[in-house]
Design an enzyme around this catalytic site. Structure first.
Site, PDB file in Angstrom:
ATOM      1  N   GLY A   1       0.185   8.825   2.893  1.00  0.00           N
ATOM      2  CA  GLY A   1       0.915  10.067   3.089  1.00  0.00           C
ATOM      3  C   GLY A   1       2.175   9.874   3.908  1.00  0.00           C
ATOM      4  N   PHE A   2       2.203   8.796   4.734  1.00  0.00           N
ATOM      5  CA  PHE A   2       3.362   8.508   5.564  1.00  0.00           C
ATOM      6  C   PHE A   2       4.504   7.905   4.765  1.00  0.00           C
ATOM      7  CE2 PHE A   2       0.359   4.988   5.637  1.00  0.00           C
ATOM      8  CZ  PHE A   2       1.138   3.945   5.167  1.00  0.00           C
ATOM      9  N   GLY A   3       4.183   7.228   3.642  1.00  0.00           N
ATOM     10  CA  GLY A   3       5.185   6.508   2.882  1.00  0.00           C
ATOM     11  C   GLY A   3       4.567   5.277   2.238  1.00  0.00           C
TER      12      GLY A   3
ATOM     13  N   ASP B   1      -6.882   9.029  15.380  1.00  0.00           N
ATOM     14  CA  ASP B   1      -7.054   8.765  13.942  1.00  0.00           C
ATOM     15  C   ASP B   1      -7.799   7.447  13.739  1.00  0.00           C
ATOM     16  OD1 ASP B   1      -6.906   9.471  11.306  1.00  0.00           O
ATOM     17  OD2 ASP B   1      -4.874   8.701  10.993  1.00  0.00           O
TER      18      ASP B   1
ATOM     19  N   LYS C   1       6.639  -0.713   7.080  1.00  0.00           N
ATOM     20  CA  LYS C   1       6.216   0.627   6.676  1.00  0.00           C
ATOM     21  C   LYS C   1       7.450   1.510   6.576  1.00  0.00           C
ATOM     22  CE  LYS C   1       3.782   3.356   9.490  1.00  0.00           C
ATOM     23  NZ  LYS C   1       2.596   3.941  10.170  1.00  0.00           N
TER      24      LYS C   1
ATOM     25  N   GLY D   1       0.819  -1.209   0.000  1.00  0.00           N
ATOM     26  CA  GLY D   1       0.000   0.000   0.000  1.00  0.00           C
ATOM     27  C   GLY D   1       0.851   1.255   0.000  1.00  0.00           C
TER      28      GLY D   1
END
Length: 631
Positions: free
Chosen positions: A334-336, A449, A352, A331
């Site tokens: 926005g984080f990477g 979140d 991640k 996937g």
């Protein structure tokens, strides 16, 4: 190639001159060191200097022999032009403390030299008088005078002319003396200071003489490297001494232009490649290091203090190996990016890779510090991490069935992927996980979140909360949270995170987000999806509330678009999204309601934003809101 060959030949010639004249021709005598062209010592090779400027070394003293006298050389000046010369002392003066010079300068012609008289020196004339002289310009020399003979000395420019002497006096010897010495100074001490003679330059030099002068540093600019200094010296000599327009003059200048132009171009290119390019690269590296210096320091300080962390720290090379060089991508966000990986024991993991960040490393620290020590069936487990320079990664247990959003938003009410029992189980499990964060840990953890995308499902669809990048740790005895920036995803953010006029930020903010999650699970569609035709259905919670009211008023025998599972989830969800935080239930109460029957759950009040107007959001719809001033 021809120009390069000329350059190499000239370069070799320059270094050859340098070696020859400094190693072979340079000589010393007593206090005088490095005697070189145009001067030479007697016995040196002829090419080391001019015959007219030959010196001798006797008794460890340098001497100049002239046809009419002998002189000691105390200093040699190699200055450019007419000031190249020597400082001399008449040998006769050194015989005693009261002895006259052996040679009269004004009667003498120095071969190859000019005297400096008339510049910084004047004539000093000793005269023999038969009587005493009453004249202030004449000084008596007692050590040379007798009762019948009086020796005087006078220092004046015209003293050498017999016509200007007083009557009964005749000149004995004339020499040079500095005009800067006081008149009452010992005259013999003055004479032992010496006088200067300069080279008698020819009006026109030969090319050989210019090469000799240049190679021996006749025009000295010591701070310039020798090859360049040699070229500057020889060109200067040629320009000033060769006949302008002569064949030799033209050939030499053309040759140097042809050689120097390519050399200058090459030098500029080398300067840009070897100096400017590395300098620009250095500036770029320093700039990038300075950008990431503070984040790296913050993260490293945090990791060094967390000696008891259970997650394993991996190097970046190990991350590359675990992900098989980032072969399978799971996937992107926005984080990477998230990649599938396998640990050496065969255990599957999700890695991640955090992208380029401009914060101070807070998100990374939040992830490691919050879920690094949490072990709960409904919280995704952090297995390891990487913090190597600007490379950062988080390693989680692999959730083979992905996130919840792809199951609830791709199905409809009539054709759900999960049955009612599984949907209720998932909602209850997420609620228990969130309750554990609020009450089960040593420090209260606020997620900030909660949304379907952050609920992951393992191989048997057990839900687990993930992505703690926006999380915040809070002591349990402190109910209010200090925050300067709104955090979360639009549509799931509690009103108090947008403006403090709605209330204070606390764990009830997570309850609001969980309520919106329940509404999504109940309806099988995004609450922000505006494809419903009826205007009363433009805001999904408002439509749900109206449906629930009709069901409660008419009874369950009336067939409406909402079933019992949806009624249950929506009732709990509406309780969770009450506008005022104080009106929302705690997560333990939410768990109790989800475990109870639908009819036992009291109908909640209608939330303020379930009217015709919904909660306003910024037009740009960013994923994380900026700070909004409190009312």
């Amino acid at each position: 190639m021809l120009i390069l060959l000329c350059f190499l030949l000239l370069s070799n010639a320059e270094f050859g001159f340098r070696y020859y004249f400094q190693r072979v021709c340079s000589n010393s005598c007593g206090d005088l060191q490095n005697i070189h062209y145009p001067f030479r010592l007697k016995g040196d090779p002829p090419q080391c200097g001019e015959k007219s400027h030959e010196l001798s070394c006797e008794g460890n003293r340098t001497m100049l022999f002239q046809p009419n006298g002998t002189f000691y050389v105390t200093n040699i000046s190699y200055e450019e032009g007419p000031f190249m010369g020597m400082t001399l002392i008449d040998v006769g003066i050194t015989r005693s403390n009261c002895s006259l010079p052996s040679v009269s300068l004004w009667l003498k012609n120095f071969t190859g030299y000019n005297t400096m008289l008339g510049f910084s020196y004047e004539y000093c004339t000793f005269v023999n008088c038969s009587r005493k002289i009453d004249d202030e310009t004449y000084r008596l020399v007692p050590c040379l005078s007798t009762n019948s003979t009086f020796i005087y000395v006078t220092i004046r420019y015209d003293a050498a002319s017999v016509g200007v002497l007083v009557q009964d006096c005749r000149p004995v010897v004339t020499t040079a003396v500095s005009d800067s010495i006081p008149h009452n100074e010992d005259i013999f001490k003055m004479l032992r200071e010496g006088f200067q003679v300069m080279l008698d330059y020819p009006s026109v030099f030969s090319v050989k003489q210019c090469i000799n002068f240049a190679a021996n540093g006749a025009y000295v600019v010591s701070i310039i490297p020798y090859p360049i200094r040699f070229e500057m010296n020889i060109l200067h000599c040629i320009a000033n001494n060769l006949n302008f327009g002569s064949r030799e003059y033209i050939i030499i200048w053309v040759l140097f232009v042809l050689v120097d132009a390519p050399i200058l171009i090459i030098a500029i290119l080398l300067l840009g490649r070897l100096v400017l390019a590395p300098l620009c690269l250095l500036v770029f590296l320093v700039y990038n290091i300075s950008i990431h210096l503070i984040p790296i320091d913050v993260v490293e300080t945090f990791l060094q203090r967390q000696v008891a962390l259970s997650p394993t720290r991996y190097t970046y090379n190990e991350i590359v190996s675990i992900t098989n060089n980032f072969k399978e991508k799971l996937g992107q966000g926005g984080f990477g990016s998230v990649f599938k990986g396998k640990l050496p024991g065969g255990y599957l993991v999700a890695v991640k890779i955090l992208g380029n960040f401009m914060d101070n490393g807070e998100d990374f620290i939040n992830e490691v510090s919050t879920i690094g020590t949490i072990h709960h069936v409904n919280i995704v487990q952090l297995i390891g991490f990487c913090a190597e320079g600007t490379n950062r990664a988080l390693i989680y247990e692999y959730m083979s069935n992905g996130s919840l959003d792809k199951y609830i938003f791709t199905s409809t009410t009539k054709n759900r992927f999960f049955n009612d029992e599984k949907i209720n189980e998932i909602a209850l499990s997420v609620a228990k996980g969130l309750h554990y964060l609020h009450q089960g840990c040593e420090m209260q953890i606020l997620h900030f979140d909660i949304k379907p995308h952050n609920v992951l499902l393992d191989h048997d669809f057990t839900p687990k909360l993930s992505d703690f990048g926006l999380a915040k740790l809070q002591p349990k005895n402190k109910s209010l949270v200090s925050m300067s920036l709104a955090r979360g995803t639009i549509g799931y953010i509690a009103p108090e995170l947008v403006s403090r006029s709605f209330g204070n930020v606390s764990h009830k903010s997570d309850v609001y987000s969980f309520g919106m999650l329940l509404m999504d699970m109940a309806g099988g569609r995004r609450h922000a999806d505006m494809k419903i035709e009826k205007s009363s259905q433009l805001y999904y919670p408002s439509w749900i509330y109206d449906q629930l009211q009709q069901t409660e008023a008419l009874g369950s025998h009336v067939h409406l678009e909402i079933d019992d599972l949806e009624r249950k989830l929506c009732k709990v969800g509406l309780w969770c999204i009450q506008t005022r935080p104080v009106d929302r239930p705690s997560m333990i109460r939410v768990v109790e309601m989800l475990e109870a029957g639908v009819d036992s759950i009291q109908m909640p009040p209608k939330p303020f934003f379930c009217g015709s107007e919904s909660l306003p959001v910024p037009s740009s719809s960013p994923s994380e809101l900026s700070v909004i001033s409190e009312c």
